[in-house]
Design a protein around this motif. Sequence first.
Motif, PDB file in Angstrom:
ATOM      1  N   LEU A  53     -14.323  -3.613  14.596  1.00 49.54           N
ATOM      2  CA  LEU A  53     -13.147  -2.780  14.292  1.00 49.54           C
ATOM      3  C   LEU A  53     -12.458  -3.128  12.974  1.00 49.54           C
ATOM      4  N   ARG A  54     -13.135  -3.899  12.111  1.00 54.17           N
ATOM      5  CA  ARG A  54     -12.567  -4.143  10.783  1.00 54.17           C
ATOM      6  C   ARG A  54     -12.482  -2.803  10.055  1.00 54.17           C
ATOM      7  N   PRO A  55     -11.265  -2.390   9.627  1.00 59.47           N
ATOM      8  CA  PRO A  55     -11.116  -1.062   9.019  1.00 59.47           C
ATOM      9  C   PRO A  55     -11.739  -0.973   7.623  1.00 59.47           C
ATOM     10  N   ARG A  56     -12.230   0.205   7.281  1.00 61.26           N
ATOM     11  CA  ARG A  56     -12.802   0.461   5.960  1.00 61.26           C
ATOM     12  C   ARG A  56     -12.126   1.681   5.340  1.00 61.26           C
ATOM     13  N   PHE A  57     -11.725   1.529   4.079  1.00 63.75           N
ATOM     14  CA  PHE A  57     -11.072   2.617   3.349  1.00 63.75           C
ATOM     15  C   PHE A  57     -11.825   2.895   2.052  1.00 63.75           C
ATOM     16  N   LEU A 109       0.841  -1.201   0.000  1.00 66.63           N
ATOM     17  CA  LEU A 109       0.000   0.000   0.000  1.00 66.63           C
ATOM     18  C   LEU A 109       0.875   1.250   0.000  1.00 66.63           C
ATOM     19  N   LYS A 110       0.494   2.234  -0.806  1.00 65.17           N
ATOM     20  CA  LYS A 110       1.185   3.529  -0.761  1.00 65.17           C
ATOM     21  C   LYS A 110       0.827   4.192   0.564  1.00 65.17           C
ATOM     22  N   ARG A 140      -9.175   6.519   5.149  1.00 60.35           N
ATOM     23  CA  ARG A 140      -9.987   5.705   6.052  1.00 60.35           C
ATOM     24  C   ARG A 140     -11.363   6.347   6.231  1.00 60.35           C
ATOM     25  N   ILE A 141     -12.402   5.520   6.114  1.00 61.35           N
ATOM     26  CA  ILE A 141     -13.763   6.073   6.219  1.00 61.35           C
ATOM     27  C   ILE A 141     -14.533   5.489   7.405  1.00 61.35           C
ATOM     28  N   GLY A 142     -13.854   4.651   8.196  1.00 61.18           N
ATOM     29  CA  GLY A 142     -14.520   4.122   9.386  1.00 61.18           C
ATOM     30  C   GLY A 142     -14.160   2.671   9.644  1.00 61.18           C
ATOM     31  N   ASP A 189      -9.936  -2.178  -0.451  1.00 58.65           N
ATOM     32  CA  ASP A 189      -9.933  -2.964   0.785  1.00 58.65           C
ATOM     33  C   ASP A 189      -8.467  -3.240   1.120  1.00 58.65           C
ATOM     34  N   THR A 190      -7.934  -2.465   2.033  1.00 55.90           N
ATOM     35  CA  THR A 190      -6.504  -2.546   2.366  1.00 55.90           C
ATOM     36  C   THR A 190      -6.115  -3.902   2.956  1.00 55.90           C
ATOM     37  N   LEU A 191      -7.085  -4.642   3.505  1.00 52.35           N
ATOM     38  CA  LEU A 191      -6.767  -5.927   4.137  1.00 52.35           C
ATOM     39  C   LEU A 191      -6.206  -6.936   3.147  1.00 52.35           C
TER      40      LEU A 191
END
Length: 254
Positions: free
Chosen positions: A47-51, A33-34, A40-42, A55-57
């Motif tokens: 707590l699974r991150p959302r961008f 990832l750069k 990040r949007i939440g 999907d950065t995961l």
Amino acid sequence: MGMTENQHTEEEYIFDKKMTCVVCDKPFTTKILKSNRARRIGSDADLRPRFENIDTLKYGICSCPNCGYSAMHNAFSHIAPRQINNIKEQVCVHFLPEDRSGWTSYTYDQAIRMHTLALQSAEAKMAKDGEKSYLHLLMAWLYREKQKEAETISIEELRNTEIADCKMQADEHYLAAFEGFQRAMMNEMFPIAGLNQPTLEYIIAYMAFYFGKLEVSAKLIGSVLTTSSASRNVKDRALELKDEIIKKLKEKKK
């Protein structure tokens, strides 16, 4: 408005990094990832991150296509000679080299493939429960996204089979993460898998709630809410979960 949003591709947020594998000594490229490119949007309730737009995961694993050794990017090079031997004996012997040159970005299947190899590598190098549990958690999250994709399959029989399989896999990994994190809390020093105590306690509490273990969940939530080091976001989430637990306990009494 819709047009400009659709023009964003995952390729914009990643780049190819040249690596040399610490297990087989062969060169390969991995997608990274750069930094600070994705917004990040939440996060989900667990707590699974959302961008935005990516999907950065999918991009957390560094995986050698020559020998199969795989790990989180920050752990890839940190490995002892004894662990290298174990990986060669338990992972590499079963692995057929893969041509990944056509992978411009990662699909959920490709990401799951690399996370599976990372889990196998973690088992082989006798990684701590925290590290393995975090990989199980990521796998559960990836399978849930794959399930969402499966919901768009037009052939009903195929759609239902795929959805059921993804849900089963997601729940299996979620349970493995839940049980493993509990062991890690007893035996390991914080941070565990990069998570501080209140954050991990909250995640375990949410998982306990998901699996219907309300007493376990309530106890952990109590701990999170009385900890001064818990972030505002984690405390807010904990208060929401506390309400959910109370609601469920009332329903049980009826």
